[in-house]
Design a protein around this motif. Structure first.
Motif, short mmCIF file in Angstrom:
data_model
loop_
_atom_site.label_atom_id
_atom_site.label_comp_id
_atom_site.label_asym_id
_atom_site.label_seq_id
_atom_site.Cartn_x
_atom_site.Cartn_y
_atom_site.Cartn_z
N ASP A 47 0.81 -1.24 0.00
CA ASP A 47 0.00 0.00 0.00
C ASP A 47 0.84 1.28 0.00
O ASP A 47 0.31 2.36 -0.25
CB ASP A 47 -1.00 0.02 1.17
N HIS A 48 2.13 1.21 0.33
CA HIS A 48 3.06 2.35 0.28
C HIS A 48 2.56 3.54 1.10
O HIS A 48 2.77 4.70 0.73
CB HIS A 48 3.32 2.79 -1.16
N LEU A 49 1.96 3.26 2.25
CA LEU A 49 1.39 4.32 3.07
C LEU A 49 2.30 4.68 4.24
O LEU A 49 2.88 3.81 4.89
CB LEU A 49 0.02 3.91 3.61
N VAL A 50 2.39 5.99 4.49
CA VAL A 50 3.08 6.53 5.66
C VAL A 50 2.03 7.24 6.52
O VAL A 50 1.22 8.02 6.01
CB VAL A 50 4.19 7.51 5.26
N TYR A 51 2.04 6.96 7.83
CA TYR A 51 1.11 7.58 8.77
C TYR A 51 1.81 8.74 9.48
O TYR A 51 3.02 8.67 9.75
CB TYR A 51 0.63 6.56 9.79
N THR A 52 1.05 9.79 9.78
CA THR A 52 1.60 10.97 10.44
C THR A 52 0.69 11.43 11.57
O THR A 52 -0.52 11.19 11.55
CB THR A 52 1.79 12.15 9.46
N TYR A 53 1.30 12.10 12.54
CA TYR A 53 0.58 12.77 13.62
C TYR A 53 1.02 14.23 13.55
O TYR A 53 2.22 14.52 13.57
CB TYR A 53 0.98 12.15 14.95
N PHE A 54 0.05 15.15 13.43
CA PHE A 54 0.44 16.55 13.26
C PHE A 54 -0.58 17.50 13.88
O PHE A 54 -1.72 17.13 14.16
CB PHE A 54 0.66 16.89 11.79
N SER A 55 -0.11 18.73 14.07
CA SER A 55 -0.94 19.79 14.67
C SER A 55 -1.50 20.69 13.58
O SER A 55 -0.82 21.01 12.60
CB SER A 55 -0.10 20.65 15.62
N THR A 56 -2.74 21.10 13.77
CA THR A 56 -3.34 22.17 12.98
C THR A 56 -3.54 23.37 13.91
O THR A 56 -3.07 23.37 15.05
CB THR A 56 -4.68 21.74 12.38
N ALA A 57 -4.25 24.38 13.44
CA ALA A 57 -4.51 25.54 14.30
C ALA A 57 -5.43 25.19 15.47
O ALA A 57 -5.39 25.85 16.51
CB ALA A 57 -5.13 26.67 13.48
N GLY A 58 -6.25 24.13 15.31
CA GLY A 58 -7.25 23.86 16.33
C GLY A 58 -7.19 22.51 16.99
O GLY A 58 -7.84 22.29 18.02
N ASP A 59 -6.42 21.55 16.42
CA ASP A 59 -6.37 20.22 17.02
C ASP A 59 -5.11 19.50 16.56
O ASP A 59 -4.31 20.03 15.78
CB ASP A 59 -7.63 19.41 16.67
N ASN A 60 -4.94 18.30 17.08
CA ASN A 60 -3.94 17.37 16.56
C ASN A 60 -4.67 16.27 15.80
O ASN A 60 -5.81 15.90 16.16
CB ASN A 60 -3.12 16.75 17.70
N ARG A 61 -4.01 15.75 14.75
CA ARG A 61 -4.67 14.79 13.88
C ARG A 61 -3.74 13.63 13.53
O ARG A 61 -2.51 13.78 13.56
CB ARG A 61 -5.11 15.47 12.58
N ILE A 62 -4.34 12.53 13.15
CA ILE A 62 -3.63 11.40 12.60
C ILE A 62 -4.10 11.21 11.17
O ILE A 62 -5.31 11.24 10.89
CB ILE A 62 -3.86 10.13 13.43
N ALA A 63 -3.16 11.06 10.27
CA ALA A 63 -3.49 10.96 8.85
C ALA A 63 -2.54 9.97 8.19
O ALA A 63 -1.55 9.53 8.79
CB ALA A 63 -3.39 12.33 8.17
N ARG A 64 -2.83 9.61 6.96
CA ARG A 64 -1.92 8.78 6.18
C ARG A 64 -1.87 9.32 4.77
O ARG A 64 -2.80 9.99 4.30
CB ARG A 64 -2.36 7.32 6.20
N LEU A 65 -0.78 9.02 4.09
CA LEU A 65 -0.60 9.48 2.72
C LEU A 65 0.34 8.53 2.00
O LEU A 65 1.25 7.95 2.60
CB LEU A 65 -0.08 10.91 2.68
N PRO A 66 0.13 8.33 0.71
CA PRO A 66 1.01 7.45 -0.05
C PRO A 66 2.37 8.10 -0.28
O PRO A 66 2.48 9.33 -0.40
CB PRO A 66 0.26 7.24 -1.36
#
Length: 372
Positions: free
Chosen positions: A119-138
């Protein structure tokens, strides 16, 4: 030999990590519950073999790709870098969109999909202006530099965000599930609120939904009562360990049990109180501020920020085999992340900021460390 502070620590630690603890007074005269360890464990020889990369800017997350190359997340630039293991050649894979850096927030932890080969996916944890999020992207390294990251798929939003205590470490466990350490976002009451994602360890399915079998049905919360979790690692028996920043007195290494309450803000360090799980090891905050951790060579290795050293906690099953051992004290500055590589070495990454999230002159680097 153990350095002086580790010897002092051993003298202070007078109860049992997994048994009873006793009330004693610390150097300030205030009562505190503390730990003792068993017989001393052998201290390995630990040496820096090579500098893998230098000139990094606020590096935070680090992972090893299947071919041995590295991916590094930079908190303040929101970039993910690829670093060639053979010669340190650096490529900017791309910039993660939506990241808003500031204070202790920004692009934090990264993790590789268990099915990365397909699947070639990398997961990330990051901050926005209002929250922290978990996301993935190829991730496609065949694309031109700066264009190797695909579109972001946000999996989880609403992790409370603050100028400090954003957690940020993510890692896939041996069960194929995604674990995330979060902070209390400087609102300590949220750590005891099971409806909040702050001050928790979360467990998710790879698509971001609450993992089956979680202790609180329908919730991603796996454990609670944490102040700021930035280290996650599993031992060969599949036990999860986590590092946690204390406030005024005690930083912690915890053995994680599903549904457990780890005490914050009611208890900091060992409290011996019914209903709260005590840490297996605690350090004075001046000697630790523990961020990333890894299992290797029979123990848990802990990268210390304020403590500017690398700790090893030798293990005998689910408890320490001896007092923590320290290495590289003040040699490389603040240590953010430690990762066990497949050749038996450790990768140790610095993060030399001034403690408030602002860069200061220095040369952040990745070191390859050999353990005898």
């Amino acid at each position: 030999m153990l350095r002086r502070s580790a010897a002092v620590l051993l003298a202070l630690l007078l109860g049992s990590a997994l048994g009873c603890s006793s009330d004693v007074s610390d150097a300030t005269g205030e009562p505190s519950n503390v730990l003792t360890f068993g017989s001393a464990a052998a201290t390995p020889a630990v040496t820096v073999r090579a500098t893998v990369a230098d000139g990094l800017a606020s590096p935070w997350g680090l992972l090893v790709l299947p071919d041995g190359d590295l991916l590094v997340s930079e908190r303040d630039t929101a970039q993910i870098l690829r670093i060639a293991a053979k010669d340190g050649t650096r490529t900017v894979a791309g910039t993660v969109p939506g990241v808003v850096p500031g204070g202790e927030g920004g692009l934090l932890g990264i993790a590789l999909s268990p099915d990365y080969a397909t699947d070639h996916l990398v997961y990330t944890y990051f901050s926005t202006a209002g929250d922290n999020r978990i996301a993935r992207l190829p991730y496609d390294p065949a694309q031109p530099a700066t264009q190797q990251l695909g579109s972001v798929e946000v999996l989880l939003t609403g992790i409370p965000h603050g100028p400090r205590h954003n957690g940020g470490r993510i890692a896939f466990g041996p069960d194929g599930l995604l674990y995330a350490g979060t902070g209390d976002s400087s609102n300590s009451a949220l750590a005891q609120d099971k409806a909040s994602l702050a001050g928790k360890i979360l467990r998710l399915a790879p698509d971001g939904t609450p993992a089956p079998g979680n202790p609180f049905p329908g919730s991603p919360v796996y454990t609670y009562g944490h102040r700021n979790v930035q280290g996650l690692a599993w031992d060969p028996q599949g036990r999860l360990w986590a590092s946690e920043f204390g406030q005024d007195n005690w930083d912690e290494l915890n053995l994680i049990r599903a549904g457990g309450n780890y005490g914050w803000p009611v208890v900091e360090g060992v409290g011996g109180r019914t209903g709260y799980i005590d840490p297996v090891v605690q350090w004075r905050t001046s000697e630790a501020s523990p961020s990333g951790i890894a299992y290797a060579d029979g123990g848990i290795w802990v990268a210390a920020l304020r403590g500017t050293r690398l700790w090893r906690v030798p293990l005998d099953g689910d408890h320490p085999a001896g007092a923590p051992q320290e290495f590289f004290t003040d040699a490389y500055g603040r240590l953010r992340t430690v990762v066990a590589d497949r050749d038996g070495t450790l990768l140790l990454m610095t993060d030399n900021t001034d403690g408030r999230g602002e860069p200061k002159p220095g040369d952040d680097r990745i070191l390859r460390v050999a353990v005898s």
